[in-house]
Design a protein around this motif. Structure first.
Motif, PDB file in Angstrom:
ATOM      1  N   UNK A 134      43.419  53.373 112.270  1.00 21.92           N
ATOM      2  CA  UNK A 134      43.939  52.164 112.935  1.00 21.92           C
ATOM      3  C   UNK A 134      45.601  51.998 112.606  1.00 21.92           C
ATOM      4  N   UNK A 135      46.140  51.092 113.264  1.00 20.12           N
ATOM      5  CA  UNK A 135      47.295  50.540 112.734  1.00 20.12           C
ATOM      6  C   UNK A 135      48.578  51.588 113.149  1.00 20.12           C
ATOM      7  N   UNK A 136      49.549  51.399 112.286  1.00 22.79           N
ATOM      8  CA  UNK A 136      50.621  52.181 112.391  1.00 22.79           C
ATOM      9  C   UNK A 136      50.504  53.788 112.145  1.00 22.79           C
ATOM     10  N   UNK A 137      49.431  53.864 110.679  1.00 21.48           N
ATOM     11  CA  UNK A 137      49.074  55.188 110.690  1.00 21.48           C
ATOM     12  C   UNK A 137      48.303  55.915 111.511  1.00 21.48           C
ATOM     13  N   UNK A 138      47.469  55.353 112.267  1.00 19.06           N
ATOM     14  CA  UNK A 138      46.696  55.855 113.355  1.00 19.06           C
ATOM     15  C   UNK A 138      47.603  56.459 114.500  1.00 19.06           C
ATOM     16  N   UNK A 139      48.797  55.937 114.935  1.00 19.47           N
ATOM     17  CA  UNK A 139      49.693  56.094 115.914  1.00 19.47           C
ATOM     18  C   UNK A 139      50.644  57.290 115.163  1.00 19.47           C
ATOM     19  N   UNK A 140      50.911  57.464 113.992  1.00 19.07           N
ATOM     20  CA  UNK A 140      51.877  58.309 113.505  1.00 19.07           C
ATOM     21  C   UNK A 140      51.163  59.723 113.014  1.00 19.07           C
ATOM     22  N   UNK A 141      49.952  59.798 112.708  1.00 17.67           N
ATOM     23  CA  UNK A 141      49.324  60.913 112.347  1.00 17.67           C
ATOM     24  C   UNK A 141      49.691  62.204 113.097  1.00 17.67           C
ATOM     25  N   UNK A 142      50.344  63.195 112.453  1.00 18.68           N
ATOM     26  CA  UNK A 142      50.856  64.448 113.247  1.00 18.68           C
ATOM     27  C   UNK A 142      50.657  65.650 112.277  1.00 18.68           C
ATOM     28  N   UNK A 143      50.849  66.637 112.751  1.00 16.46           N
ATOM     29  CA  UNK A 143      50.883  67.846 111.753  1.00 16.46           C
ATOM     30  C   UNK A 143      52.068  67.987 110.945  1.00 16.46           C
ATOM     31  N   UNK A 144      52.024  68.099 109.822  1.00 14.78           N
ATOM     32  CA  UNK A 144      53.259  68.085 108.913  1.00 14.78           C
ATOM     33  C   UNK A 144      53.309  69.359 108.091  1.00 14.78           C
ATOM     34  N   UNK A 145      54.568  70.054 107.912  1.00 12.11           N
ATOM     35  CA  UNK A 145      54.716  71.232 107.401  1.00 12.11           C
ATOM     36  C   UNK A 145      54.536  71.098 105.668  1.00 12.11           C
ATOM     37  N   UNK A 146      55.238  69.941 105.303  1.00 16.28           N
ATOM     38  CA  UNK A 146      55.325  69.738 103.833  1.00 16.28           C
ATOM     39  C   UNK A 146      53.924  69.221 103.505  1.00 16.28           C
ATOM     40  N   UNK A 147      53.299  68.616 104.107  1.00 18.51           N
ATOM     41  CA  UNK A 147      51.969  67.880 103.848  1.00 18.51           C
ATOM     42  C   UNK A 147      51.016  69.224 103.659  1.00 18.51           C
ATOM     43  N   UNK A 148      51.158  70.222 104.616  1.00 19.02           N
ATOM     44  CA  UNK A 148      50.130  71.331 104.713  1.00 19.02           C
ATOM     45  C   UNK A 148      50.411  72.141 103.162  1.00 19.02           C
ATOM     46  N   UNK A 149      51.647  72.094 102.957  1.00 17.01           N
ATOM     47  CA  UNK A 149      51.778  73.064 101.872  1.00 17.01           C
ATOM     48  C   UNK A 149      51.422  72.256 100.557  1.00 17.01           C
ATOM     49  N   UNK A 150      51.341  70.877 100.470  1.00 18.30           N
ATOM     50  CA  UNK A 150      51.092  70.257  99.278  1.00 18.30           C
ATOM     51  C   UNK A 150      49.403  70.077  99.187  1.00 18.30           C
ATOM     52  N   UNK A 151      48.996  70.032 100.572  1.00 13.77           N
ATOM     53  CA  UNK A 151      47.395  69.750 100.583  1.00 13.77           C
ATOM     54  C   UNK A 151      46.473  70.691  99.868  1.00 13.77           C
ATOM     55  N   UNK A 152      45.319  70.067  99.364  1.00 16.16           N
ATOM     56  CA  UNK A 152      44.360  70.993  98.815  1.00 16.16           C
ATOM     57  C   UNK A 152      43.550  71.816  99.711  1.00 16.16           C
ATOM     58  N   UNK A 153      43.081  72.888  99.529  1.00 17.22           N
ATOM     59  CA  UNK A 153      42.295  73.518 100.475  1.00 17.22           C
ATOM     60  C   UNK A 153      40.640  73.354 100.217  1.00 17.22           C
ATOM     61  N   UNK A 154      40.590  72.797  99.015  1.00 14.58           N
ATOM     62  CA  UNK A 154      39.084  72.832  98.533  1.00 14.58           C
ATOM     63  C   UNK A 154      39.269  71.631  97.686  1.00 14.58           C
ATOM     64  N   UNK A 155      37.639  71.042  97.639  1.00 13.80           N
ATOM     65  CA  UNK A 155      37.479  69.781  96.874  1.00 13.80           C
ATOM     66  C   UNK A 155      37.802  69.831  95.436  1.00 13.80           C
ATOM     67  N   UNK A 156      38.437  68.937  94.710  1.00 14.60           N
ATOM     68  CA  UNK A 156      38.792  68.998  93.447  1.00 14.60           C
ATOM     69  C   UNK A 156      37.726  68.284  92.841  1.00 14.60           C
ATOM     70  N   UNK A 157      36.665  68.942  92.301  1.00 16.72           N
ATOM     71  CA  UNK A 157      35.516  68.164  91.543  1.00 16.72           C
ATOM     72  C   UNK A 157      35.791  67.700  90.174  1.00 16.72           C
ATOM     73  N   UNK A 158      36.757  68.150  89.477  1.00 24.76           N
ATOM     74  CA  UNK A 158      37.152  68.007  88.139  1.00 24.76           C
ATOM     75  C   UNK A 158      37.692  66.165  88.161  1.00 24.76           C
ATOM     76  N   UNK A 159      37.749  65.694  89.291  1.00 23.10           N
ATOM     77  CA  UNK A 159      38.315  64.371  89.305  1.00 23.10           C
ATOM     78  C   UNK A 159      37.047  63.423  89.114  1.00 23.10           C
ATOM     79  N   UNK A 160      36.064  63.974  89.223  1.00 24.46           N
ATOM     80  CA  UNK A 160      34.633  63.322  89.101  1.00 24.46           C
ATOM     81  C   UNK A 160      34.118  63.359  87.665  1.00 24.46           C
ATOM     82  N   UNK A 161      34.659  63.913  86.773  1.00 23.39           N
ATOM     83  CA  UNK A 161      34.199  63.966  85.352  1.00 23.39           C
ATOM     84  C   UNK A 161      34.220  62.568  84.832  1.00 23.39           C
TER      85      UNK A 161
END
Length: 411
Positions: A134-161
């Motif tokens: 909702x809000x401004x984020x819902x209207x602005x979500x679009x594919x981004x090249x820089x976010x695709x490079x930085x995003x994780x492709x698998x869950x990072x379960x180490x964060x649940x330690x």
């Protein structure tokens, strides 16, 4: 001492009730049969201070129990997880996502204005299915090249330690392996990652995790285009062993006509050759650091040119002549002429097109050189005379080398 009371203190209609939380895959855990404890209006949201339904669960073995921290309205307002407050699509902090998408979502900070803003958001989301931001984020979500490079492709379960055991840090923990907390060295007091605030993360300001990721984004590698215009082949690495050619073609045919696709399952890679150089450049630009297949981030590189591969093949040691010894060097003779291993050292391989007469005498093995430099004699035969090498007592003589065997005689 008087306490400030808001409208939510008396208006129970604004309290949130839900049946299932909004979570990312990392916080939910790898157990498909996770059990949750649900408590209706069990806590206040740390952003809007409204009572909401909290959930508590264990994401896996040897992990700490987790719970929801913000209400679903605030989570959908920023499109984040209710527990870790990371973006649901990319798994990145809000500050990184807003900087890449250039979003400036100004949420009111005062209590009364914030409550009025949240009520309007709830009214807007009442007509939706509840799965969109909702809000401004819902209207602005679009594919981004820089976010695709930085995003994780698998869950990072180490964060649940589990959290670090404070008794172990003091040297007083007596539980040993039965201790449910983690026995690791804590972060230094000067480490910015040790000072994280949930409100700063939600509003996208002064987030140390986001600043660390933004610094890494500034040093991301880039794919350099080779100068050789004849190269139209891309190397596709980190593929799954069971991948088939149609899956690779479905991800690369959209950039141009493909000539061939060569799969190498043992090396977990493939080679995609385009008919035009422009198509290969477009595919490399669109897929480098952003292509994900079967849950794996694919490695994209330019293949070597065919001329360079041919040059490497021609430098094989079989085509290299041995070094010329200096004048006066004595070449030792073989002690055992029938030794296989010594015989292999005397074999001289010539490059294609070279004749024996073109090789210097000092590069020819001694036994071979003597065969061509021995004195000859004339043997008469019907058409004239035949020049044949003379035999000596020291040389090895075979029946086929005997001149008398062919009917000749010495006079």
């Amino acid at each position: 001492m008087s306490m400030s009371k808001t409208t939510n203190t008396y208006n129970r209609q604004n309290w949130e009730d839900s049946e299932f939380p909004i979570l990312c895959q990392t916080c939910l855990g790898d157990n498909p049969y996770v059990r949750m404890i649900k408590e209706k209006y069990g806590k206040e949201c740390k952003i809007c201070s409204r009572p909401f339904t909290i959930f508590r669960w264990c994401p896996g073995a040897r992990m700490r129990f987790k719970k929801t921290e913000v209400c679903q309205t605030c989570a959908r307002l920023k499109n984040v997880c209710q527990t870790c407050l990371l973006d649901l699509e990319y798994g990145l902090p809000i500050q990184v996502r807003d900087a890449a998408l250039k979003i400036a979502d100004q949420i009111p900070q005062s209590d009364v204005n914030k409550e009025y803003y949240i009520q309007n958001v709830d009214n807007e989301m009442a007509n939706t299915d509840g799965t969109q931001a909702a809000g401004t984020v819902g209207k602005s979500l679009a594919p981004s090249e820089i976010l695709s490079k930085l995003a994780r492709t698998a869950p990072y379960y180490k964060r649940n330690r589990p959290h670090i055991c404070s008794f172990w840090v003091k040297g007083e923990c007596k539980r040993g392996e039965e201790c449910p907390y983690r026995h690791d060295k804590p972060n230094e007091p000067d480490d910015p990652l040790s000072e994280q605030n949930i409100k700063d993360r939600y509003y996208g300001r002064n987030d140390p995790v986001a600043e660390k990721i933004l610094k890494r984004a500034a040093t991301l590698p880039s794919l350099e285009t080779p100068e050789d215009k004849t190269i139209t082949t891309l190397y596709v690495g980190n593929l799954h062993e069971d991948i088939i050619e149609p899956e690779v073609r479905d991800n690369f045919y959209q950039y141009g006509e493909i000539r061939t696709i060569t799969l190498v399952p043992k090396q977990q890679c493939a080679f995609v050759q385009y008919t035009k150089r422009s198509s290969a450049e477009q595919a490399a630009e669109k897929t480098f650091g952003k292509l994900v297949m079967n849950g794996r981030k694919i490695t994209i590189k330019w293949a070597h040119s065919q001329a360079k591969q041919n040059t490497i093949g021609k430098t094989d040691r079989r085509y290299e002549l041995p070094a010329i010894p200096p004048p006066g060097t004595v070449i030792p003779k073989r002690t055992n002429p029938n030794d296989f291993f010594n015989l292999a050292n005397e074999v001289t391989l010539m490059p294609p097109g070279m004749k024996m007469s073109q090789i210097p005498p000092n590069l020819i093995p001694q036994s071979t050189y003597q065969m061509y430099t021995q004195p000859t004699f004339s043997a008469p035969y019907a058409g004239g005379s035949l020049n044949m090498p003379s035999t000596s007592a020291e040389a090895v003589s075979y029946p086929s080398q005997d001149p008398a065997r062919m009917g000749t005689s010495k006079k």
